[in-house]
Design an enzyme around this catalytic site. Structure first.
Site, mmCIF file in Angstrom:
data_model
loop_
_atom_site.group_PDB
_atom_site.id
_atom_site.type_symbol
_atom_site.label_atom_id
_atom_site.label_comp_id
_atom_site.label_asym_id
_atom_site.label_seq_id
_atom_site.Cartn_x
_atom_site.Cartn_y
_atom_site.Cartn_z
ATOM 1 C CG ASP A 99 13.259 -27.550 1.742
ATOM 2 O OD1 ASP A 99 12.072 -27.174 1.807
ATOM 3 O OD2 ASP A 99 13.760 -28.031 0.708
ATOM 4 C CE LYS B 157 6.145 -31.596 -3.165
ATOM 5 N NZ LYS B 157 7.012 -32.397 -3.950
ATOM 6 C CD1 TRP C 140 14.106 -32.088 -5.051
ATOM 7 C CD2 TRP C 140 14.333 -29.983 -4.298
ATOM 8 N NE1 TRP C 140 13.356 -31.268 -5.855
ATOM 9 C CE2 TRP C 140 13.482 -29.975 -5.425
ATOM 10 C CE3 TRP C 140 14.616 -28.772 -3.666
ATOM 11 C CZ2 TRP C 140 12.908 -28.813 -5.929
ATOM 12 C CZ3 TRP C 140 14.046 -27.612 -4.157
ATOM 13 C CH2 TRP C 140 13.195 -27.643 -5.272
HETATM 14 N N1 PGU Z 1 12.195 -28.934 -1.117
HETATM 15 C C1 PGU Z 1 12.108 -30.256 -1.218
HETATM 16 C C2 PGU Z 1 12.862 -31.097 -0.257
HETATM 17 C C3 PGU Z 1 11.334 -30.831 -2.239
HETATM 18 O O1 PGU Z 1 11.257 -32.144 -2.316
HETATM 19 C C4 PGU Z 1 10.651 -30.006 -3.141
HETATM 20 C C5 PGU Z 1 9.831 -30.580 -4.257
HETATM 21 C C6 PGU Z 1 10.760 -28.619 -2.959
HETATM 22 C C7 PGU Z 1 11.539 -28.118 -1.944
HETATM 23 C C8 PGU Z 1 10.097 -27.617 -3.845
HETATM 24 O O2 PGU Z 1 8.778 -27.743 -3.986
HETATM 25 P P1 PGU Z 1 7.837 -26.570 -4.490
HETATM 26 O O3 PGU Z 1 6.999 -27.195 -5.527
HETATM 27 O O4 PGU Z 1 8.696 -25.490 -5.014
HETATM 28 O O5 PGU Z 1 7.096 -26.172 -3.284
HETATM 29 N N2 PGU Z 1 10.275 -31.764 -4.808
HETATM 30 C C9 PGU Z 1 9.409 -32.641 -5.573
HETATM 31 C C10 PGU Z 1 8.656 -31.949 -6.683
HETATM 32 C C11 PGU Z 1 9.281 -31.856 -8.016
HETATM 33 C C12 PGU Z 1 10.461 -30.916 -8.037
HETATM 34 O O6 PGU Z 1 11.586 -31.435 -8.096
HETATM 35 O O7 PGU Z 1 10.254 -29.703 -7.937
HETATM 36 C C13 PGU Z 1 10.209 -33.834 -6.002
HETATM 37 O O8 PGU Z 1 9.671 -34.669 -6.709
HETATM 38 O O9 PGU Z 1 11.359 -33.982 -5.544
#
Ligand code: PGU
Length: 452
Positions: free
Chosen positions: A262, A298, A181
């Site tokens: 995570d 999510k 990510w």
């Molecule tokens: N860890 C991972 C692996 C993730 O994909 C995401 C969110 C998070 C943590 C953090 O999410 P929180 O909203 O803080 O609970 N990834 C999504 C959402 C958009 C972003 O980048 O924050 C994504 O589209 O990759």
């Protein structure tokens, strides 16, 4: 105080290293530049120039910026497959029914007030969150050796964990998967950790580079922190098998690494909360220590409520108590204490058998819809005879497909088809519907045939 130079406290040196790392990371100008700047600014002060006149325009975020670009596009056929956010068959955001019910119960409860939460957050929420990820019968919970604090969703929980490690853990290097990510390296660097990568994904097979992973972690210095996606790896949609997880666990324990999980997609990979937590639970079952950051963005659709938790599994209740006391010192100057509303919703749902069961049904329905989108997209590409092997679309799991499309192909799809996705070729399957699959398949077909 006389003229002796002040002693540098350990915390000062941590802060200094952190500031230098951050300023390197952000590409800040040198001290000379800033002196020149302040001279020229003082000359122009009072003449309509801002003290921030020479500030650079920052680039949009690689993921959230996709939504910004999408919002500006007037096309009626535009499609946002950038951000990992669930949409219904109608392409609309979804508020889960259980969430609405829980909110109604909270509103109906006249005894509720809006006082500050403790620094560590809502106690019930923390207990229930630890149980959700570690399992109700987890020895660590029964032995009270888990320190859990409420966090600002997954990101905030990762950040608090990372800040704690910078202050209190002897090895300040964290190994993150390649790719991962996009926010991971930024969160950890700014918290003061030094970030290194381990091989994870093999573009040739569009699967796990297991050999590369074992080699890279095998060469990492003992004691390093290792970031692991609990399930539904983002962006690749590729997870280790249970047997591979077991080998990873053995390697991590034999080298004294500290695993940092995570967990942003519990329930989204398989549709089962327990199955998706197996990786974490294997590492608890061996009695070792670990960090786990959870997000309810999510799996409960609570994106904007910013609800999450950080659990630190320790060797003893005494250590867990001291860890919690130090986590409070991390949190207090950062945001004082976490927000009440989202955590109250989650605590209501997790703490009520009926609501919990309803939640698992709604969660499974979201996971199933994503799986059916994979099948539909795969079939649509097969029926178009799109060159290449697209079976990874149905093999990968979780919210995303890592398509293998390159930057040029992605740019073409955005320009010609108004389809928005991250430039690494990741698409959010949760943003697709039966209605939009043909449009996406047409775009992929055109992109692949045009830029072979
Ligand atoms: N860890 C991972 C692996 C993730 O994909 C995401 C969110 C998070 C943590 C953090 O999410 P929180 O909203 O803080 O609970 N990834 C999504 C959402 C958009 C972003 O980048 O924050 C994504 O589209 O990759």
């Amino acid at each position: 105080m006389t003229g002796t130079s002040p002693a540098v406290s350990p915390l000062d040196s941590v802060a200094f290293r952190r500031i230098s790392a951050v300023s390197r990371h952000l590409g800040h100008r040198s001290e000379m530049d800033s002196q020149d700047q302040s001279l020229s600014l003082s000359k122009t002060a009072g003449h309509g120039f801002s003290v921030f006149e020479s500030i650079n325009q920052a680039p949009e975020d690689p993921i959230l910026g996709v939504t910004v670009a999408y919002n500006k596009d007037p096309s009626p056929v535009k499609l946002n497959l950038g951000v990992g956010a669930y949409r219904t068959e109608e392409g609309k955001p979804l508020v889960l029914n259980v969430v609405k019910q829980a909110e109604q119960l909270l509103i109906n409860d006249g005894s509720r007030v809006k006082e500050y939460l403790p620094i560590t957050g809502l106690a019930d929420f923390n207990k229930l969150s630890a149980t959700l990820i570690l399992g109700a019968d987890s020895p660590a919970i029964l032995e009270k050796r888990v320190a859990t604090v409420q966090g600002l969703s997954g990101t905030g929980s990762l950040r608090v964990g990372a800040e704690f490690l910078t202050r209190h853990y002897y090895n300040r290097t964290i190994y993150i998967p390649l790719p991962t990510w996009g926010n991971h390296p930024k969160v950890f660097t700014i918290a003061g950790l030094s970030v290194k990568t381990y091989r994870y994904y093999d573009p040739a097979t569009r699967g796990l580079d297991f050999q590369g992973l074992l080699e890279d972690l095998g060469l990492a210095p003992s004691g390093a922190v290792v970031l692991l996606h609990a399930c539904a790896h983002n962006p690749t949609g590729v997870d280790p098998t249970p047997e591979q997880w077991e080998q990873i666990r053995q390697l991590i324990r034999s080298k004294g690494f500290l695993p940092f999980f995570d967990s942003a997609y519990q329930g989204f990979a398989s549709g089962s909360l327990d199955t998706d937590a197996q990786s974490v639970r294997m590492f608890v079952a061996d009695g070792g220590e670990l960090f786990a950051a959870q997000s309810y963005a999510k799996n409960m659709g609570l994106y904007g409520e910013r609800v999450g938790a950080l659990s630190v599994v320790c060797k003893s209740a005494a250590v867990a108590g001291r860890v919690e006391s130090q986590l409070k010192l991390v949190i207090r100057p950062m945001y004082s204490n976490p927000p009440l509303h989202g955590a109250s919703i989650v605590a209501k749902i997790l703490g009520d058998r009926n609501l919990f069961n309803e939640w698992t049904v709604e969660l499974k329905a979201m996971a199933d819809r994503i799986i059916s989108m994979r099948k539909q997209l795969y079939d649509a590409l097969c029926s178009r005879g799109t060159p290449g092997d697209w079976s990874h679309i149905i093999k990968q799991i979780g919210m995303f497909t890592f398509t293998g499309l390159n930057t040029e192909q992605v740019a073409f799809m955005t320009k010609e088809y108004h389809i928005y996705m991250t430039s690494d070729g990741r698409i959010s399957m949760a943003g697709l519907s039966s209605r939009t699959v043909p449009h996406l398949a047409d775009a992929i077909h055109a992109a692949v045939t045009r830029f072979a």
